[in-house]
Design an enzyme around this catalytic site. Structure first.
Site, PDB file in Angstrom:
ATOM      1  N   GLY A 133       0.740  -1.210   0.053  1.00 13.17           N
ATOM      2  CA  GLY A 133      -0.041   0.054  -0.070  1.00 13.17           C
ATOM      3  C   GLY A 133       1.097   1.379   0.054  1.00 13.17           C
ATOM      4  O   GLY A 133       2.042   1.217   0.255  1.00 13.17           O
ATOM      5  N   PHE A 137       2.466   9.873   2.540  1.00 13.95           N
ATOM      6  CA  PHE A 137       3.677  10.100   3.336  1.00 13.95           C
ATOM      7  C   PHE A 137       4.633   8.888   3.596  1.00 13.95           C
ATOM      8  O   PHE A 137       5.481   9.016   3.788  1.00 13.95           O
ATOM      9  CB  PHE A 137       3.118  10.549   4.889  1.00 13.95           C
ATOM     10  N   TYR A 139       5.085   4.438   2.178  1.00 10.79           N
ATOM     11  CA  TYR A 139       4.650   3.265   1.718  1.00 10.79           C
ATOM     12  C   TYR A 139       4.644   2.057   2.716  1.00 10.79           C
ATOM     13  O   TYR A 139       5.499   1.938   3.593  1.00 10.79           O
ATOM     14  CB  TYR A 139       5.096   2.809   0.567  1.00 10.79           C
ATOM     15  N   ASP A 254      -8.195  11.995  10.162  1.00 11.08           N
ATOM     16  CA  ASP A 254      -8.142  11.788   8.774  1.00 11.08           C
ATOM     17  C   ASP A 254      -8.845  10.385   8.402  1.00 11.08           C
ATOM     18  O   ASP A 254      -8.573   9.366   8.015  1.00 11.08           O
ATOM     19  CB  ASP A 254      -6.651  11.561   8.320  1.00 11.08           C
ATOM     20  N   ASP A 523     -43.851  24.031  38.260  1.00  9.33           N
ATOM     21  CA  ASP A 523     -42.834  23.665  39.169  1.00  9.33           C
ATOM     22  C   ASP A 523     -41.648  24.893  39.489  1.00  9.33           C
ATOM     23  O   ASP A 523     -41.488  24.942  40.487  1.00  9.33           O
ATOM     24  CB  ASP A 523     -41.949  22.544  39.075  1.00  9.33           C
TER      25      ASP A 523
HETATM   26  N1  ATP Z   1      -1.140  -2.588   8.849  1.00 11.18           N
HETATM   27  C1  ATP Z   1      -1.347  -2.659   7.812  1.00 11.18           C
HETATM   28  N2  ATP Z   1      -1.673  -3.862   7.120  1.00 11.18           N
HETATM   29  C2  ATP Z   1      -2.029  -3.824   5.724  1.00 11.18           C
HETATM   30  N3  ATP Z   1      -1.836  -2.554   4.950  1.00 11.18           N
HETATM   31  C3  ATP Z   1      -1.528  -1.440   5.381  1.00 11.18           C
HETATM   32  C4  ATP Z   1      -1.324  -1.355   7.016  1.00 11.18           C
HETATM   33  N4  ATP Z   1      -0.867   0.044   7.265  1.00 11.18           N
HETATM   34  C5  ATP Z   1      -1.111   0.593   5.915  1.00 11.18           C
HETATM   35  N5  ATP Z   1      -1.261  -0.135   5.037  1.00 11.18           N
HETATM   36  C6  ATP Z   1      -1.752   0.121   3.624  1.00 11.18           C
HETATM   37  O1  ATP Z   1      -0.640   1.146   3.224  1.00 11.18           O
HETATM   38  C7  ATP Z   1      -1.502   2.305   3.003  1.00 11.18           C
HETATM   39  C8  ATP Z   1      -0.793   3.546   3.089  1.00 11.18           C
HETATM   40  O2  ATP Z   1      -0.578   3.547   4.539  1.00 11.18           O
HETATM   41  P1  ATP Z   1      -1.012   4.726   5.430  1.00 11.18           P
HETATM   42  O3  ATP Z   1      -2.457   5.234   5.210  1.00 11.18           O
HETATM   43  O4  ATP Z   1      -0.680   4.649   7.003  1.00 11.18           O
HETATM   44  O5  ATP Z   1      -0.165   5.819   4.838  1.00 11.18           O
HETATM   45  P2  ATP Z   1       0.024   7.459   4.760  1.00 11.18           P
HETATM   46  O6  ATP Z   1       1.111   7.991   3.513  1.00 11.18           O
HETATM   47  O7  ATP Z   1      -0.004   7.931   6.006  1.00 11.18           O
HETATM   48  O8  ATP Z   1      -1.499   7.630   4.051  1.00 11.18           O
HETATM   49  P3  ATP Z   1      -2.127   9.021   3.667  1.00 11.18           P
HETATM   50  O9  ATP Z   1      -1.752   9.478   2.170  1.00 11.18           O
HETATM   51  O10 ATP Z   1      -3.767   8.547   3.713  1.00 11.18           O
HETATM   52  O11 ATP Z   1      -1.951   9.954   4.647  1.00 11.18           O
HETATM   53  C9  ATP Z   1      -2.815   2.034   3.360  1.00 11.18           C
HETATM   54  O12 ATP Z   1      -3.746   2.734   2.815  1.00 11.18           O
HETATM   55  C10 ATP Z   1      -3.046   0.710   3.345  1.00 11.18           C
HETATM   56  O13 ATP Z   1      -3.493   0.292   2.074  1.00 11.18           O
HETATM   57 CA    CA Z   2      -3.824   6.755   4.675  1.00  9.14          CA
HETATM   58 CA    CA Z   3      -1.403   9.629   6.706  1.00 10.02          CA
END
Ligand code: ATP
Ligand code: CA
Ligand code: CA
Length: 580
Positions: A133, A137, A139, A254, A523
């Protein structure tokens, strides 16, 4: 509102991504991807594809016709939400036209301390697997434990490159994300945090691996909407997580379907909140002011720069709306268009499937999407709403921090206000009383059915975490111990815990107020001089009381008029609450 019937913009996904960061006044958001003729919803989480270099994704899909023409509903279906541009600008440094990220080593990085004090040697402990994912911020990859208690276990690792931390705020965000995750972990509907590591280039946040994918993907794979019963299961889990956060004084900021993951592909899989990257502590008597979140889900008061935990409840309202009908309640092609919709327009409940949904479901969503945050349900109240109440054994209604705030305001109010609130409490419905009874029980009344001011601290301490210290929730309830006030029985507790604003937000408000006034007439109503009323209300001598209060007193007998009664009730929740 914000409907686009213009000529389609033919862009690649990457170009569309960049458009959202243009320096125009109107920031163009990505168009919904191409919809199929059979079904107006596109494939799950297209954003992921933009990042993955798989061959099938290497050719950008073109948008061949105005997708919106194909939608029967007024708004297109959900898609991955983008963060608010102002947020990215503050956190990543100034966002220049067509430039989503700041180049490495830019000026603003000079002098930034990027050491977090986290454990080192991530590689010694984990073997990193493939990417699963990605967000703005960081991956996320799967990984396997090599040592210790997690040996052989699959985990998820969010990797945040230090090169992306180009401002002090961005660094502080990561520090707080880990701190809050560490503090809150242990709740069934929050992702389990294991450990944080760092090296020169990256921060690694190790947590439980959720294999069931994002809630957004599930919504899309089900054709854009959930049957009510399934939506309830999802809502309960979201609310369980958020009610817990709010009790600890943490606001997520968020909440969106991308930030909830299922632990497995099972039908009954547990849902977990992730991504505390924008979360913050909020003291019970404090308002936050930075504009944070994702445009589709942002609450009006966030845009007005004065908000608390209620902002999360708005986002949950948006999620509930999407779950139930498959469309976003506030939509426009540009970020400013979405903001205008959020601030000015009411979501539609007229189009299908709304007329076929239960009155309770509609009421639930409407009471979360109230633009006045004071009228919105809290998470604990939402869990007690008739739409969800008794749906499953999974509902755990925690203590609601709105209760001590209201009680503090009540204690500070005048005797006449207390009598008026007492009358109003007698009009509460069984459902409202059930919620209050639950809260009263959580406060641990003694054998005589009374609670004292010390009980508030105990109720919060029961589920306190390190976050409750940091957010000053514990300090706040600690001050209750020094308040000199009689013990409260359930009747007075109800009078003290009424939020007049919330009641006012209900369709039955007029009825409550009229009935309460009749009771008050019997009352508590008595002849009162304008000067006495002014002093009861704490009005300053400079206020022209005879002008201001003339309609508050009935000329025939000098007693409080209905208008005066309603204003009196109101004074308690607006004026005094702000001070509490
Ligand atoms: N514990 C987890 N198990 C499986 N997949 C996860 C986990 N944590 C995050 N992911 C995957 O990674 C993606 C990115 O993680 P996260 O949302 O924490 O990142 P971010 O960079 O803070 O995202 P945003 O752009 O929403 O701020 C999630 O949308 C999800 O698909
Ligand atoms: Ca996210
Ligand atoms: Ca985030």
């Amino acid at each position: 509102m914000g409907l686009c019937h213009g000529k389609p913009i033919e862009t690649s996904p990457t170009q569309r991504e960049n458009q959202s960061f243009q320096n125009d006044k109107e920031v163009v958001l990505p168009l919904p991807p191409r919809s199929s003729s059979k079904f107006p919803f596109y494939s799950p989480s297209p954003l992921h594809k933009f990042f993955k270099n798989s061959p099938s994704n290497s050719t950008p899909s073109s948008v061949s016709s105005t997708p919106l023409r194909l939608f029967k509903r007024p708004f297109p279906p959900p898609s991955p939400a983008k963060h608010i541009r102002a947020l990215l600008a503050r956190r990543h440094g100034s966002v220049k036209p067509n430039e989503a990220t700041i180049p490495e080593g830019s000026e603003c990085e000079v002098g930034l301390d990027k050491s977090f004090g986290f454990s080192k040697q991530f590689e010694v402990h984990y073997e990193l697997g493939e990417e699963i994912g990605r967000g703005h911020f960081g991956y996320t990859c799967s990984a396997k434990g090599k040592k210790g208690s997690l040996k052989g276990q699959e985990v998820a690792v969010k990797v945040i490159p230090k090169s992306k931390m180009t401002t002090a705020i961005a660094i502080e965000d990561v520090r707080r994300e880990v701190k809050i995750l560490r503090a809150l972990t242990g709740h069934k509907n929050l992702v389990q945090f294991y450990e944080a590591y760092e090296d020169d280039n990256n921060v690694h946040i190790v947590m439980e691996l959720c294999k069931g994918g994002e809630l957004l993907d599930k919504i899309l794979s089900r054709g854009g909407k959930y049957p009510e019963e399934d939506a309830k299961d999802v809502m309960i889990q979201i609310l369980n997580a958020v009610a817990f956060c709010h009790l600890q004084g943490v606001v997520h900021r968020d909440l969106k379907p991308e930030n909830f993951l299922f632990t497995s592909k099972d039908e009954n899989s547990t849902l977990k909140a992730i991504d505390f990257g924008l979360s913050d502590y909020v003291k019970p008597d404090e308002r936050l002011n930075d504009i944070v979140g994702s445009a589709y889900y942002v609450a009006p008061e966030v845009l007005h720069r004065s908000y608390g935990t209620e902002a999360d409840m708005w986002s949950i309202g948006v999620i509930a709306y999407i779950l139930l009908c498959g469309s976003r309640p506030f939509w426009a092609r540009t970020e400013s268009g979405i903001f205008r919709a959020v601030l000015k327009t009411d979501p539609s409940f007229d189009e299908g499937p709304w007329p076929s949904l239960s009155a309770n479901a509609i009421d639930f969503v409407k009471r979360l999407l109230n633009k006045d945050y004071r009228k919105r349900l809290t998470a604990a109240q939402a869990l007690s709403h008739p739409w969800l109440a008794n749906h499953s054994d999974d509902i755990r209604i925690p203590f609601d921090m709105i209760i001590p705030k209201l009680i503090k305001a009540y204690i500070c109010s005048s005797p006449l206000c207390k009598t008026a609130l007492g009358a109003l409490a007698k009009t509460l419905t069984l459902v409202q009383l059930a919620y209050l009874k639950e809260q009263f029980t959580l406060l641990g009344p003694n054998k005589s059915g009374l609670i004292s001011m010390q009980n508030f601290k105990m109720a919060v301490l029961k589920s306190a975490t390190d976050a409750s210290k940091e957010s000053r929730v514990l300090d706040y309830v600690n001050t209750f111990s020094s308040i000199q006030y009689q013990k409260l029985d359930f009747e007075e507790f109800c009078a003290a815990s009424i939020s007049v604003h919330q009641l006012e937000g209900m369709e039955s408000w007029e009825q409550h107020a009229r009935t309460a006034y009749e009771l008050f007439e019997k009352d508590g109503n008595r002849p009162i001089m304008v000067e006495e009323l002014a002093s009861e209300l704490g009005l300053s001598p400079s206020v022209p009381v005879h002008v201001v209060l003339q309609d508050w007193i009935r000329h025939s007998d000098g007693k409080l008029s209905f208008l005066g009664f309603v204003r009196l009730l109101h004074g308690v929740s607006s004026r005094t609450l702000q001070k509490a």
